[in-house]
Design a protein around this motif. Structure first.
Motif, mmCIF file in Angstrom:
data_model
loop_
_atom_site.group_PDB
_atom_site.id
_atom_site.type_symbol
_atom_site.label_atom_id
_atom_site.label_comp_id
_atom_site.label_asym_id
_atom_site.label_seq_id
_atom_site.Cartn_x
_atom_site.Cartn_y
_atom_site.Cartn_z
ATOM 1 N N ASP A 1 0.796 -1.102 0.135
ATOM 2 C CA ASP A 1 0.005 -0.051 -0.054
ATOM 3 C C ASP A 1 0.980 1.190 -0.017
ATOM 4 O OD1 ASP A 1 -2.342 -1.425 -0.080
ATOM 5 O OD2 ASP A 1 -2.756 -1.277 2.162
ATOM 6 N N ARG A 2 1.940 1.416 0.909
ATOM 7 C CA ARG A 2 2.787 2.297 0.775
ATOM 8 C C ARG A 2 3.442 2.828 -0.429
ATOM 9 N NH1 ARG A 2 5.757 2.096 6.877
ATOM 10 N NH2 ARG A 2 3.851 2.551 7.915
ATOM 11 N N VAL A 3 3.781 1.815 -1.124
ATOM 12 C CA VAL A 3 4.690 2.139 -2.345
ATOM 13 C C VAL A 3 3.845 2.450 -3.419
ATOM 14 C CG1 VAL A 3 6.470 0.692 -1.780
ATOM 15 C CG2 VAL A 3 4.711 -0.386 -2.979
ATOM 16 N N ARG A 4 2.488 1.910 -3.465
ATOM 17 C CA ARG A 4 1.365 2.329 -4.373
ATOM 18 C C ARG A 4 0.784 3.721 -4.181
ATOM 19 N NH1 ARG A 4 -0.473 -3.324 -4.483
ATOM 20 N NH2 ARG A 4 -1.654 -2.750 -2.873
ATOM 21 N N SER A 5 0.452 4.015 -2.938
ATOM 22 C CA SER A 5 -0.378 5.265 -2.714
ATOM 23 C C SER A 5 -0.038 5.722 -1.339
ATOM 24 C CB SER A 5 -1.994 4.829 -2.558
ATOM 25 O OG SER A 5 -2.280 3.804 -1.825
ATOM 26 N N SER A 6 1.014 6.638 -1.153
ATOM 27 C CA SER A 6 1.346 7.136 0.093
ATOM 28 C C SER A 6 2.435 8.521 -0.284
ATOM 29 C CB SER A 6 2.203 6.291 1.009
ATOM 30 O OG SER A 6 3.557 6.079 0.233
ATOM 31 N N THR A 7 2.786 9.220 0.662
ATOM 32 C CA THR A 7 3.448 10.583 0.268
ATOM 33 C C THR A 7 4.985 9.926 -0.052
ATOM 34 O OG1 THR A 7 2.401 11.595 1.988
ATOM 35 C CG2 THR A 7 4.587 12.393 1.311
ATOM 36 N N ALA B 1 5.319 7.419 -2.201
ATOM 37 C CA ALA B 1 5.111 6.913 -3.678
ATOM 38 C C ALA B 1 5.013 8.266 -4.555
ATOM 39 C CB ALA B 1 4.002 6.192 -3.949
ATOM 40 N N ARG B 2 4.257 9.181 -3.932
ATOM 41 C CA ARG B 2 3.938 10.566 -4.704
ATOM 42 C C ARG B 2 5.415 11.154 -4.791
ATOM 43 N NH1 ARG B 2 -0.479 10.184 -1.740
ATOM 44 N NH2 ARG B 2 0.209 11.466 -0.010
ATOM 45 N N GLN B 3 6.314 11.317 -3.908
ATOM 46 C CA GLN B 3 7.292 12.057 -3.874
ATOM 47 C C GLN B 3 8.306 11.159 -4.695
ATOM 48 O OE1 GLN B 3 8.422 12.403 0.390
ATOM 49 N NE2 GLN B 3 7.441 14.087 0.634
ATOM 50 N N ASP C 1 8.361 5.418 -11.424
ATOM 51 C CA ASP C 1 7.088 5.723 -12.109
ATOM 52 C C ASP C 1 6.026 4.621 -11.475
ATOM 53 O OD1 ASP C 1 7.069 3.286 -13.612
ATOM 54 O OD2 ASP C 1 7.934 4.239 -15.174
ATOM 55 N N ALA C 2 4.742 4.960 -11.851
ATOM 56 C CA ALA C 2 3.678 4.123 -11.251
ATOM 57 C C ALA C 2 3.746 2.789 -11.650
ATOM 58 C CB ALA C 2 2.175 4.344 -11.703
ATOM 59 N N ASP C 3 4.153 2.373 -12.781
ATOM 60 C CA ASP C 3 4.347 0.952 -13.190
ATOM 61 C C ASP C 3 5.298 0.296 -12.387
ATOM 62 O OD1 ASP C 3 2.385 1.079 -15.287
ATOM 63 O OD2 ASP C 3 3.860 1.313 -16.919
ATOM 64 N N GLU C 4 6.595 0.915 -12.113
ATOM 65 C CA GLU C 4 7.583 0.399 -11.353
ATOM 66 C C GLU C 4 6.838 0.155 -9.983
ATOM 67 O OE1 GLU C 4 12.096 0.610 -11.395
ATOM 68 O OE2 GLU C 4 11.257 2.255 -10.870
ATOM 69 N N LEU C 5 6.246 0.986 -9.216
ATOM 70 C CA LEU C 5 5.767 1.050 -8.013
ATOM 71 C C LEU C 5 4.807 0.138 -7.848
ATOM 72 C CD1 LEU C 5 5.419 4.767 -6.893
ATOM 73 C CD2 LEU C 5 7.168 3.147 -6.238
ATOM 74 N N ALA C 6 4.026 -0.367 -9.073
ATOM 75 C CA ALA C 6 3.154 -1.501 -9.079
ATOM 76 C C ALA C 6 3.861 -2.698 -9.081
ATOM 77 C CB ALA C 6 2.147 -1.583 -9.978
#
Length: 81
Positions: A30-36, A38-40, A48-53
Motif C-alpha cells: 500500500d505504501r509503495v502504491r499510494s502514499s506520500t 510514492a508520490r514524492q 513511475d507508477a508501473d515500477e511502483l506496482a
C-alpha cells in the motif's frame, strides 16, 4: 540538559509467520502504491507508477513464500538525568 545515565541498546525482531508476512506485505504494498513516499518518488523522477506496482506485487510474492522473513533492527536511547 545533561544526563547522568545514557544507555543505548538495540534489539532485533524477526517476522516470519504467514500472518506477519501478510501484514507487512500489505502495509508496504500500500505504501509503495499510494502514499506520500510514492508520490514524492514519482514527482522527483525516481520511479513511475508501473515500477511502483511491480514493487508492490513483489511484496505480495514475498509474503506468499514459506521461507520469507523480515528482520527489523531497533535502536533505543534511554537517558536518565
Amino acid at each position: 540538559m545533561s544526563f547522568d545515565v545514557v544507555h543505548a541498546p538495540a534489539s532485533v525482531r524477526c517476522f516470519a509467520a504467514p500472518d506477519e508476512r501478510a501484514w507487512w506485505s500489505d502495509l508496504w504494498a500500500d505504501r509503495v502504491r499510494s502514499s506520500t513516499f510514492a508520490r514524492q518518488a514519482v514527482d522527483r523522477g525516481l520511479t513511475d507508477a508501473d515500477e511502483l506496482a511491480e514493487v508492490a506485487e513483489a511484496w505480495h510474492r514475498w509474503a506468499a513464500r514459506d521461507d520469507g522473513w523480515l528482520t527489523i533492527v531497533h535502536g533505543e536511547v534511554l537517558c536518565r538525568g
